[in-house]
Structures are given as C-alpha cells and as structure tokens.
Design an enzyme around this catalytic site. Sequence first.
Site, mmCIF file in Angstrom:
data_model
loop_
_atom_site.group_PDB
_atom_site.id
_atom_site.type_symbol
_atom_site.label_atom_id
_atom_site.label_comp_id
_atom_site.label_asym_id
_atom_site.label_seq_id
_atom_site.Cartn_x
_atom_site.Cartn_y
_atom_site.Cartn_z
ATOM 1 C CB CYS A 74 35.227 43.637 34.914
ATOM 2 S SG CYS A 74 35.919 42.153 34.146
ATOM 3 C CG HIS B 204 39.296 41.781 37.802
ATOM 4 N ND1 HIS B 204 39.048 40.515 38.279
ATOM 5 C CD2 HIS B 204 38.566 41.893 36.646
ATOM 6 C CE1 HIS B 204 38.209 39.895 37.459
ATOM 7 N NE2 HIS B 204 37.906 40.697 36.470
#
Length: 331
Positions: free
Chosen positions: A129, A242
């Site tokens: 990710c 993120h």
Amino acid sequence: MKKYHIAIVGATGAVGAELLRVLERRSFPVASLRPIGSSRSAGKSIQFRGESIPVEALNDQSFDEIDIAFFSAGGAISKEYVPLARDAGAIVIDNSSVFRMEGDVPLVIPEINGDDVRKHRGLIANPNCTTAIALMAIYPLHRAFGVRRVFAASYQAVSGSGQRAIDELKDQVEATVQDRHSPPEVYPHAIAFNVLPHVDVFLESGYTKEEMKMQNEGAKIMHLPEFRASVTCVRVPVYRAHSVAVNAEFEKQPSVEQAREVLAKAPGLELVDEPHNNRYPMPLTVAGKDNCEVGRVRLDCALENGLSFWVSGDQLLKGAALNAVQIAELL
C-alpha cells in the site's frame, strides 16, 4: 458485455468490505459473487447491489466456476489457497506480499505498468500500500527526469493492519478520554496519541520488511532494477489513508514548475500544492477518494537534482481494493 463470477477471500475484512463497495461503485460486470471468509465469518451476510449474500467458509472447493478471485486474507491464506484457485481455473489478484517478487508474477499498478497484466499465468500481485501511494507521484517524475534514489518516511494509518487495529485505536482514544487503560494487542505499544517507527518485522539490516518493499517492489513495477530507496515506515494514529514524505534524486535537474506540471497531468493523482493557503494533501481529505494527492513540491536543498514532496492516498483504495479492481478491469 461479458460478466464474471467473482470470489472475494477475506470478504468481511477491512479491504474485503472496500472491494465490495468498489466493485459496485465502478459497475464491474459481476455475474455472481461468492464472499469467502474464515469459519468464524461463515454464515454472516454481506450486502452487494441491494442483495444479502451469505459468507461461505474457505475450503478446497471455494473456487469452482470462479473467473476472478480476489485474495485479501493475509499471507498464510494466500500461500495455501492461491495455488488451489489457479488450479480451478480462476485468475487470482492477490493483496498479500507472498508472490509479489516472484519472477513470473506481474506486480501491477495500472497507471504505471498496466501492460504487465498480459504476462500473467493465473496470478497477479497487488503491490504494498505505501509503495503504491508513493509511486503514484514518483513514477511520473521518473518518466520526466529519471529517478536515481529516494529517501522517504511514511505516516501509515492503522487501516493497514486491518479492522482489529482500527478498533484498537478507537478504544484507546476513548479510554484516554475516560481515564481508563486499554492495553495494546495489535501493536507492541499504544497507538493512540503515539507514533511507532515499526511497521512489519525487523530484518538483520535494521530495516523492516515494509521498508524494503518500496525499493524492491518499486524496482519491479517501474522496470528499474537500479532503483534505490531508503525508507523509515511509521505507524501513526490515523484511521485511514497513508502519507509519505519523499526526497528524490534524479538524473536531470527538475524545476519546481516542471515537476508541478508533470504531477498535475499524472493519472490517478491530484496536485494540491498551495501551502500559503494551507492547502496540501492530508489523510482526512484523501480518505474515501480514488485519487492520491501530492503537494509541498520544492527543490531539495540536500540532494543534487532533488525534489521534496508529500503524497497522501487512501490505503484501503489505491493501496488495496481500488488497485485490485483496476487490475480486474484491465483483465
């Protein structure tokens, strides 16, 4: 339009739930959907296109008559059941790290190396990710200026550790307000009001496995074997999305204006770069968004031909479910 029989392994998890929403939102041509979970999840129901569908327990026959199988239930499950799904004739899109670096398994971000999908042998890997979100900004700059090496620090949401970690952060925040103790279970220390410079297991080099993924996976995805990345991965008390602070060195000298023009045109990326107006990418603004955002673009004062920038993206979308569905769309 042809329709496809779809299985989702890990359908009740954080990424599995997002996969269901993305398939529905993007009108993926689903003929039938088979949600698959652990024995604990079997018998629960998920909602898809207004229909309640019972979750089936994972077993050796789970992939009979399945065209595409999404795996998002962890490395151990992928290692055991991906070969069975392939043998049953399904094309697997796997979100774990188990197969990413195998030579005959394409590792794909559609905006970067979508053509690699054509090389699949029944299995395509979804990238890490943090790597996916960072590369959405690094790759277009690489095409323009030729990236040599990257130094980065990640700010990773607890969603990267699954639903239990999201629940743990919620409980610890509430416990602090209520002046009670909520011991950590997912992480080695409390995550609420804290940051942990520790994502994944430590290697002998002192880096973690997560930190090495940006270099190893980035080199494979960009077809750039000489790519080098020194990364410190940090877990932060953010529920979702993120962020990565990137310092990148290039073969050619970029200007800020050139870099901003390149980033503004990059697919799947939005330039949000008005720091004097307090506009820059943040987890709160990218949560739930398909596109990643990049900003704080400036010349790096410590690197030759360097740029510094900040990129944020939804870990459950571009970092997982959305990217997997985009791969399926390419198929």
